[in-house]
Write a protein that holds these residues in place. Structure first.
Motif, PDB file in Angstrom:
ATOM      1  N   SER A  23       0.742  -1.368  -0.185  1.00 21.31           N
ATOM      2  CA  SER A  23      -0.318  -0.006   0.324  1.00 21.31           C
ATOM      3  C   SER A  23       0.767   1.448  -0.312  1.00 21.31           C
ATOM      4  O   SER A  23       1.890   1.286   0.306  1.00 21.31           O
ATOM      5  CB  SER A  23      -0.934   0.048   1.160  1.00 21.31           C
ATOM      6  N   VAL A  24       0.475   2.307  -0.339  1.00 18.75           N
ATOM      7  CA  VAL A  24       0.776   4.062  -0.538  1.00 18.75           C
ATOM      8  C   VAL A  24       1.509   4.218   0.834  1.00 18.75           C
ATOM      9  O   VAL A  24       2.567   4.770   0.970  1.00 18.75           O
ATOM     10  CB  VAL A  24       0.326   4.607  -0.974  1.00 18.75           C
ATOM     11  N   LEU A  25       0.466   3.458   1.652  1.00 12.09           N
ATOM     12  CA  LEU A  25       0.314   4.075   3.313  1.00 12.09           C
ATOM     13  C   LEU A  25       1.375   3.408   3.722  1.00 12.09           C
ATOM     14  O   LEU A  25       2.721   4.023   4.427  1.00 12.09           O
ATOM     15  CB  LEU A  25      -0.516   3.787   3.646  1.00 12.09           C
ATOM     16  N   GLN A  26       2.108   2.113   3.505  1.00 12.82           N
ATOM     17  CA  GLN A  26       2.806   1.363   4.082  1.00 12.82           C
ATOM     18  C   GLN A  26       4.576   1.488   3.961  1.00 12.82           C
ATOM     19  O   GLN A  26       4.745   2.284   4.553  1.00 12.82           O
ATOM     20  CB  GLN A  26       2.391  -0.185   3.390  1.00 12.82           C
ATOM     21  N   ILE A  27       4.502   1.976   2.359  1.00  9.39           N
ATOM     22  CA  ILE A  27       5.456   3.373   1.839  1.00  9.39           C
ATOM     23  C   ILE A  27       6.183   4.197   2.747  1.00  9.39           C
ATOM     24  O   ILE A  27       6.689   4.501   2.955  1.00  9.39           O
ATOM     25  CB  ILE A  27       5.414   3.353   0.421  1.00  9.39           C
ATOM     26  N   ALA A  28       4.978   4.723   2.995  1.00 13.48           N
ATOM     27  CA  ALA A  28       4.585   5.635   3.912  1.00 13.48           C
ATOM     28  C   ALA A  28       5.650   6.627   5.001  1.00 13.48           C
ATOM     29  O   ALA A  28       6.065   6.892   5.304  1.00 13.48           O
ATOM     30  CB  ALA A  28       3.461   6.938   3.180  1.00 13.48           C
ATOM     31  N   ASP A  29       4.474   5.154   5.310  1.00  8.54           N
ATOM     32  CA  ASP A  29       4.670   5.088   7.018  1.00  8.54           C
ATOM     33  C   ASP A  29       6.381   4.382   6.493  1.00  8.54           C
ATOM     34  O   ASP A  29       7.298   5.142   7.836  1.00  8.54           O
ATOM     35  CB  ASP A  29       4.297   3.847   7.362  1.00  8.54           C
ATOM     36  N   MET A  30       6.984   4.200   6.013  1.00  9.30           N
ATOM     37  CA  MET A  30       9.104   3.347   6.408  1.00  9.30           C
ATOM     38  C   MET A  30       9.244   4.160   6.137  1.00  9.30           C
ATOM     39  O   MET A  30      10.533   4.354   6.466  1.00  9.30           O
ATOM     40  CB  MET A  30       8.869   2.518   5.286  1.00  9.30           C
ATOM     41  N   VAL A  31       9.115   5.512   5.443  1.00  8.76           N
ATOM     42  CA  VAL A  31      10.122   6.608   4.970  1.00  8.76           C
ATOM     43  C   VAL A  31       9.876   7.651   6.094  1.00  8.76           C
ATOM     44  O   VAL A  31      10.997   8.018   6.465  1.00  8.76           O
ATOM     45  CB  VAL A  31       9.510   6.769   3.019  1.00  8.76           C
ATOM     46  N   ALA A  55       4.309   6.306  -5.516  1.00  8.76           N
ATOM     47  CA  ALA A  55       3.945   6.321  -3.738  1.00  8.76           C
ATOM     48  C   ALA A  55       3.517   7.306  -3.062  1.00  8.76           C
ATOM     49  O   ALA A  55       2.979   7.906  -2.131  1.00  8.76           O
ATOM     50  CB  ALA A  55       4.431   5.184  -3.162  1.00  8.76           C
ATOM     51  N   LEU A  56       4.636   7.423  -2.743  1.00  4.95           N
ATOM     52  CA  LEU A  56       5.072   9.313  -1.891  1.00  4.95           C
ATOM     53  C   LEU A  56       4.481  10.549  -2.965  1.00  4.95           C
ATOM     54  O   LEU A  56       3.967  11.407  -1.370  1.00  4.95           O
ATOM     55  CB  LEU A  56       6.439   9.460  -1.301  1.00  4.95           C
ATOM     56  N   ALA A  57       4.695  10.433  -4.192  1.00  2.00           N
ATOM     57  CA  ALA A  57       3.666  11.459  -4.136  1.00  2.00           C
ATOM     58  C   ALA A  57       2.099  11.032  -4.724  1.00  2.00           C
ATOM     59  O   ALA A  57       1.445  12.389  -4.070  1.00  2.00           O
ATOM     60  CB  ALA A  57       4.142  11.180  -6.150  1.00  2.00           C
ATOM     61  N   TYR A  58       1.797   9.917  -4.833  1.00  2.00           N
ATOM     62  CA  TYR A  58       0.980   9.684  -4.210  1.00  2.00           C
ATOM     63  C   TYR A  58      -0.014   9.901  -2.942  1.00  2.00           C
ATOM     64  O   TYR A  58      -1.166  11.049  -2.583  1.00  2.00           O
ATOM     65  CB  TYR A  58       0.022   8.623  -4.540  1.00  2.00           C
ATOM     66  N   TYR A  59       0.381   9.869  -2.162  1.00  2.00           N
ATOM     67  CA  TYR A  59       0.206  10.286  -0.273  1.00  2.00           C
ATOM     68  C   TYR A  59       0.062  11.448  -0.599  1.00  2.00           C
ATOM     69  O   TYR A  59      -0.523  11.805  -0.043  1.00  2.00           O
ATOM     70  CB  TYR A  59       1.527   9.850   0.763  1.00  2.00           C
ATOM     71  N   TYR A  60       1.701  12.361  -0.845  1.00  2.00           N
ATOM     72  CA  TYR A  60       1.178  14.141  -0.707  1.00  2.00           C
ATOM     73  C   TYR A  60       0.196  14.455  -1.469  1.00  2.00           C
ATOM     74  O   TYR A  60      -0.246  15.713  -1.247  1.00  2.00           O
ATOM     75  CB  TYR A  60       2.184  14.573  -0.765  1.00  2.00           C
TER      76      TYR A  60
END
Length: 92
Positions: A23-31, A55-60
């Motif tokens: 998930s996008v959130l999994q990647i964002a949480d790790m970073v 994923a980070l771009a989508y998160y932001y």
């Protein structure tokens, strides 16, 4: 470049990398939360560095959606915690 997709029945429909159950959130949480570098996250998850940045771009770009997912996750955790059998509930 990998796209971000939503698929009913896969990760609860949460945004994820196409072709992966990440998930996008999994990647964002790790970073962002765990402080790992994008390179480390890519290596650990077996994805490209470009995928991490996508994923980070989508998160932001989607802060309201990310907040909603975090709220749903927290509500689920609270419900599960309330339903869990704790040592106080075990008969001796």
């Amino acid at each position: 470049m990998t796209d971000i997709v939503h698929t009913d029945g896969v990760l609860g429909g949460k945004p994820r990398l196409k072709g992966h159950r990440i998930s996008v959130l999994q990647i964002a949480d790790m970073v962002l939360d765990a402080g790992h570098s994008p390179e480390y996250v890519a290596d650990q998850l077996g994805i490209s560095l470009s995928d991490v940045h996508t994923a980070l771009a989508y998160y932001y770009d989607n802060p309201d959606e990310m907040d909603e997912i975090r709220d749903r996750n927290e509500q689920l955790e609270n419900r599960l915690r309330e339903q869990a059998i704790t040592p106080d509930h075990v008969e001796q």
